[in-house]
Design an enzyme around this catalytic site. Structure first.
Site, PDB file in Angstrom:
ATOM      1  N   TYR A 128       0.859  -1.190   0.000  1.00  0.00           N
ATOM      2  CA  TYR A 128       0.000   0.000   0.000  1.00  0.00           C
ATOM      3  C   TYR A 128       0.888   1.230   0.000  1.00  0.00           C
ATOM      4  O   TYR A 128       1.828   1.323   0.779  1.00  0.00           O
ATOM      5  CB  TYR A 128      -0.906   0.006   1.234  1.00  0.00           C
ATOM      6  CG  TYR A 128      -1.850   1.189   1.284  1.00  0.00           C
ATOM      7  CD1 TYR A 128      -2.877   1.339   0.350  1.00  0.00           C
ATOM      8  CD2 TYR A 128      -1.715   2.166   2.269  1.00  0.00           C
ATOM      9  CE1 TYR A 128      -3.741   2.426   0.402  1.00  0.00           C
ATOM     10  CE2 TYR A 128      -2.582   3.259   2.331  1.00  0.00           C
ATOM     11  CZ  TYR A 128      -3.589   3.379   1.395  1.00  0.00           C
ATOM     12  OH  TYR A 128      -4.440   4.457   1.447  1.00  0.00           O
ATOM     13  N   ASP A 214       9.289   3.025  -0.278  1.00  0.00           N
ATOM     14  CA  ASP A 214       8.228   3.629   0.517  1.00  0.00           C
ATOM     15  C   ASP A 214       8.526   3.338   1.981  1.00  0.00           C
ATOM     16  O   ASP A 214       8.236   2.254   2.484  1.00  0.00           O
ATOM     17  CB  ASP A 214       6.867   3.057   0.102  1.00  0.00           C
ATOM     18  CG  ASP A 214       5.727   3.708   0.878  1.00  0.00           C
ATOM     19  OD1 ASP A 214       6.004   4.367   1.904  1.00  0.00           O
ATOM     20  OD2 ASP A 214       4.564   3.545   0.468  1.00  0.00           O
ATOM     21  N   LYS A 242       4.183   9.638   8.582  1.00  0.00           N
ATOM     22  CA  LYS A 242       4.005   9.118   9.944  1.00  0.00           C
ATOM     23  C   LYS A 242       4.983   9.714  10.965  1.00  0.00           C
ATOM     24  O   LYS A 242       4.748  10.800  11.473  1.00  0.00           O
ATOM     25  CB  LYS A 242       4.049   7.592   9.924  1.00  0.00           C
ATOM     26  CG  LYS A 242       2.915   7.015   9.027  1.00  0.00           C
ATOM     27  CD  LYS A 242       2.726   5.541   9.182  1.00  0.00           C
ATOM     28  CE  LYS A 242       1.845   4.951   8.097  1.00  0.00           C
ATOM     29  NZ  LYS A 242       0.435   4.864   8.406  1.00  0.00           N
TER      30      LYS A 242
HETATM   31  N1  PMP Z   1       2.812   4.166   2.270  1.00  0.00           N
HETATM   32  C1  PMP Z   1       2.741   3.278   3.268  1.00  0.00           C
HETATM   33  C2  PMP Z   1       3.773   2.195   3.356  1.00  0.00           C
HETATM   34  C3  PMP Z   1       1.717   3.374   4.214  1.00  0.00           C
HETATM   35  O1  PMP Z   1       1.641   2.466   5.198  1.00  0.00           O
HETATM   36  C4  PMP Z   1       0.778   4.418   4.105  1.00  0.00           C
HETATM   37  C5  PMP Z   1      -0.359   4.585   5.097  1.00  0.00           C
HETATM   38  N2  PMP Z   1      -0.553   3.649   6.041  1.00  0.00           N
HETATM   39  C6  PMP Z   1       0.899   5.310   3.051  1.00  0.00           C
HETATM   40  C7  PMP Z   1       1.934   5.176   2.161  1.00  0.00           C
HETATM   41  C8  PMP Z   1      -0.061   6.442   2.872  1.00  0.00           C
HETATM   42  O2  PMP Z   1       0.147   7.413   3.846  1.00  0.00           O
HETATM   43  P1  PMP Z   1      -1.037   8.390   4.290  1.00  0.00           P
HETATM   44  O3  PMP Z   1      -2.061   7.559   4.975  1.00  0.00           O
HETATM   45  O4  PMP Z   1      -0.353   9.379   5.184  1.00  0.00           O
HETATM   46  O5  PMP Z   1      -1.559   9.040   3.044  1.00  0.00           O
END
Ligand code: PMP
Length: 400
Positions: A128, A214, A242
């Site tokens: 994700y 990511d 985060k």
């Molecule tokens: N990349 C990863 C690996 C994530 O876990 C998340 C959200 N859990 C995101 C991107 C997206 O981040 P956001 O919810 O701040 O848009």
């Protein structure tokens, strides 16, 4: 509000029962509006590595809020946050601050497409990267939970940990970027196989493809320098979020200086934000990174996760752990990719979730998520989780 929530997984659709409405958080605990307290293993989905309402973070937020909450102009907190990130993550030579992980991912994709003159992306099933269209194909996290899917012909999808499949896809087609969670944490936790990340680096170099890590979850979580430090692989671009916002909305993307020079206003790749680099959010993130640097909690976090993992030994479950990130799967088969994760008995997970809530432990409300610890999860807290977890697991397994 669709589903009564601002983000889908919070609705408890995957586990049943009533979502808890949280009114406060303190250290390792959250308290709901009915006054019940839970040990929190969500920790704002990994943002709160120091625990809820850490005094230094609260102080930084207060101090900045009194000076003003947003200027839409350059300010010191964003500069200091950018300096700290680039110092702690050497592959991030230059960085742009945005407001979420989703925004970081979509901005990096635009940059990768401009830099390579190619449009296709390669991602891994069950990963994700936020809700940007081009990256939703075969997504994990809430998509996995809710059985949603989207097909994007510009997005090639191969199984996580399948280096031959990824390399073959890159040889067969021109791809702008491979985007990968260096530790998968949105199909539940799945560690990269030895050589997987280094192999991706090589395949990208061979085919002129950019490698994007990511690290929205893993950045400053699995090590101070993130997964790229832990596994010793240098990506071209890195996505962050985060932890760098300390519980306030921030994201970032950064990497090779020559690539980042293509971002507006220096280059043609337009990307902007009213609240980008917000001073309060940056102050919270900066305070967090300062504590992490001064007193790195990684050894303690990892021991705590290891204890939970070891407590499950002998039970017919698979506990995946990478540094302090962990997930319990209801399968006795190893889980190395999304297909493996989906073999887990999600009905059993739903029971575990409900039983642990009753016992005062708040797990992420889906099988396909990581469990998060913080510096506030001390030995006593971890013992409490361990005891409840083992007791509930045994009961659920015996009843099956
Ligand atoms: N990349 C990863 C690996 C994530 O876990 C998340 C959200 N859990 C995101 C991107 C997206 O981040 P956001 O919810 O701040 O848009």
């Amino acid at each position: 509000m669709p589903g009564g929530v601002s983000s889908p997984v919070r609705a408890f659709g995957a586990v049943g029962g009533t979502p808890r409405f949280i009114r406060r958080g303190e250290g390792a605990y959250v308290e709901d509006v009915d006054g019940r307290r839970y040990v929190d293993l969500v920790m704002s989905w990994g943002a709160l590595i120091l625990g809820h309402a850490h005094p230094e973070v609260v102080e930084a937020v207060k101090r900045q809020a009194e000076l003003g909450t947003s200027f839409g102009a350059p300010s010191k907190p964003e500069l200091e946050l950018a300096e700290t990130i680039t110092r702690l993550m050497p592959a991030v030579e230059r960085v742009r601050l945005v407001s979420s992980g989703t925004e970081a991912a979509m901005s990096a994709v635009r940059l990768a497409r401009a830099a390579t003159g190619r449009t296709r992306l390669l991602k891994f099933a069950g990963a994700y990267h936020g809700h940007y269209d081009g990256l939703l194909a075969a997504g994990g996290s809430g998509l996995a939970t809710l059985g949603l899917d989207s097909t994007e012909e510009q997005t090639l999808v191969v199984p996580y940990n399948d280096l031959p499949a990824a390399a073959a896809a890159l040889e067969a087609r021109d791809v702008a970027a491979v985007i990968v969670e260096p530790v998968a944490a949105n199909m539940g936790v799945v560690e990269p196989r030895p050589g997987f990340l280094a192999g991706l680096r090589e395949a990208c170099d061979r085919t002129g493809t950019l490698l994007v890590f990511d690290e929205v979850i893993t950045g400053f979580r699995v090590a101070l320098g993130g997964a790229q430090e832990l596994f010793g692989v240098r990506p071209d671009l890195t996505l962050l979020g985060k932890i760098i916002g300390g519980g306030l909305p921030v994201g970032a993307y950064g990497g090779r200086a020559d690539l980042m020079a293509m971002v507006a206003p220096e280059g043609p790749v337009y990307q902007a934000g009213t609240l980008a680099g917000n001073p309060v959010a940056c102050a919270a993130g900066l305070a967090t990174l300062r504590v992490l640097e001064r007193d790195p909690p990684y050894g303690r976090l990892e021991s705590a996760a290891e204890r939970l993992q070891e407590a499950c030994a002998g039970l017919p479950v698979t506990v995946n752990r990478a540094a302090s990130l962990l997930t319990v799967f209801f399968t006795d088969q190893p889980v190395t990719d999304y297909e493996g994760a989906r073999r887990s008995d999600t009905a059993a997970f739903a029971r575990l979730h409900g039983d642990l809530l009753d016992a005062g432990v708040y797990l992420p409300p889906s099988q396909f998520e990581a469990w998060f610890l913080s510096g506030a999860h001390d030995t006593a807290v971890v013992s409490r989780v361990e005891e409840a977890l083992v007791q509930k697991l045994k009961r659920i397994i015996a009843a099956r």
